[in-house]
Each structure stands twice: as structure tokens, then as C-alpha cells.
Design a protein around this motif. Structure first.
Motif, short mmCIF file in Angstrom:
data_model
loop_
_atom_site.label_atom_id
_atom_site.label_comp_id
_atom_site.label_asym_id
_atom_site.label_seq_id
_atom_site.Cartn_x
_atom_site.Cartn_y
_atom_site.Cartn_z
N UNK A 79 0.84 -1.21 0.00
CA UNK A 79 0.00 0.00 0.00
C UNK A 79 0.87 1.25 0.00
N UNK A 80 1.96 1.23 0.75
CA UNK A 80 2.87 2.38 0.76
C UNK A 80 3.47 2.59 -0.64
N UNK A 81 3.82 1.50 -1.31
CA UNK A 81 4.35 1.60 -2.67
C UNK A 81 3.30 2.16 -3.62
N UNK A 82 2.05 1.76 -3.44
CA UNK A 82 0.96 2.28 -4.26
C UNK A 82 0.84 3.79 -4.05
N UNK A 83 0.90 4.24 -2.81
CA UNK A 83 0.81 5.67 -2.52
C UNK A 83 1.97 6.43 -3.17
N UNK A 84 3.17 5.85 -3.12
CA UNK A 84 4.33 6.50 -3.79
C UNK A 84 4.09 6.64 -5.29
N UNK A 85 3.58 5.57 -5.90
CA UNK A 85 3.29 5.61 -7.33
C UNK A 85 2.23 6.65 -7.64
#
Length: 125
Positions: A79-85
Motif C-alpha cells: 500500500x505504501x508503494x501504491x501511494x508513492x506511485x
């Protein structure tokens, strides 16, 4: 004819248009905000770009397809990676972007802000 045929330019840009959630039109159907694309000096197609809010929904749907499950079922790190993207793609410049993303991820707005702040703190170090 209601949409351009199998012109090579249409074939080339269709995956991008679909990924953006845009619409292909005939050049004569173009409105002032549409983008008309030409091939060797001839107008071939027009692209109607989606509204920003619609783009965010389209991006979230594409991310769910990429991950193979609803974003709310992803683990915290993903989820953190999704937010970064999403931040890199400008998702949070859209009105209610944080709320929309939080809903899709199944987390609170506060959690999304924490993910963003954590990422920005890591960039400053």
C-alpha cells in the motif's frame, strides 16, 4: 463512421488512450479541449482526455488489475508503494484525491498522509 478506423496512428495510440481512460473520436468531432493528432499532415483522430477525477479512478482500477486483487487487500508495504506511485502520478493534486485513495486502500486519510510524510522524510535524508 463514428470512430476512426484501423489507421496505424490509431493502432499506435489506442493502448495509451485506453490506459488514460480517454476517448478516441473523429477529428471533426473534436471540441476545443480535445487533442487532434495528425499523420503526414492529415488529421486522423482526436483524443478526448478524461477529467482528472475520472483519471484517478481509472488509475486505481488499473492498479487493482496489476496487483490481481482489490487494493484494500494489499499488505502495508505494498500500500505504501501504491501511494508513492500515485503521488508520482499527481493523484493527490486532484480534489479529494487523498480521500479517494484512502477509500480504495481501505485505510484512513490519516494513514495516507502518514505514508506520504514518511516518503517525503525519506527523500530529505
Amino acid at each position: 463512421m463514428t470512430e476512426p478506423g484501423d489507421h496505424p496512428l490509431v493502432t499506435a495510440v489506442k493502448p495509451l488512450v485506453d490506459a488514460m481512460g480517454a476517448q478516441i473520436l473523429l477529428p471533426e468531432q473534436a471540441a476545443a479541449d480535445d487533442v487532434v493528432l495528425a499523420w503526414e499532415g492529415e488529421d486522423v483522430l482526436a483524443v478526448r482526455l478524461p477529467q482528472l477525477a475520472d483519471s484517478l479512478d481509472h488509475i486505481l482500477t488499473a492498479m487493482e488489475r496489476r496487483h490481481g486483487k482489490p487494493l484494500s487487500e494489499l499488505d502495508r508495504k505494498t500500500k505504501q508503494a501504491v501511494v508513492r506511485t500515485l503521488e508520482a502520478r499527481g493523484a493527490f493534486s486532484v480534489r479529494h484525491g487523498v480521500e479517494t485513495v484512502a477509500g480504495a486502500l481501505g485505510v484512513s486519510r490519516f494513514t495516507v498522509y502518514n505514508y506520504l510524510n514518511r516518503e517525503n522524510a525519506a527523500k530529505s535524508e
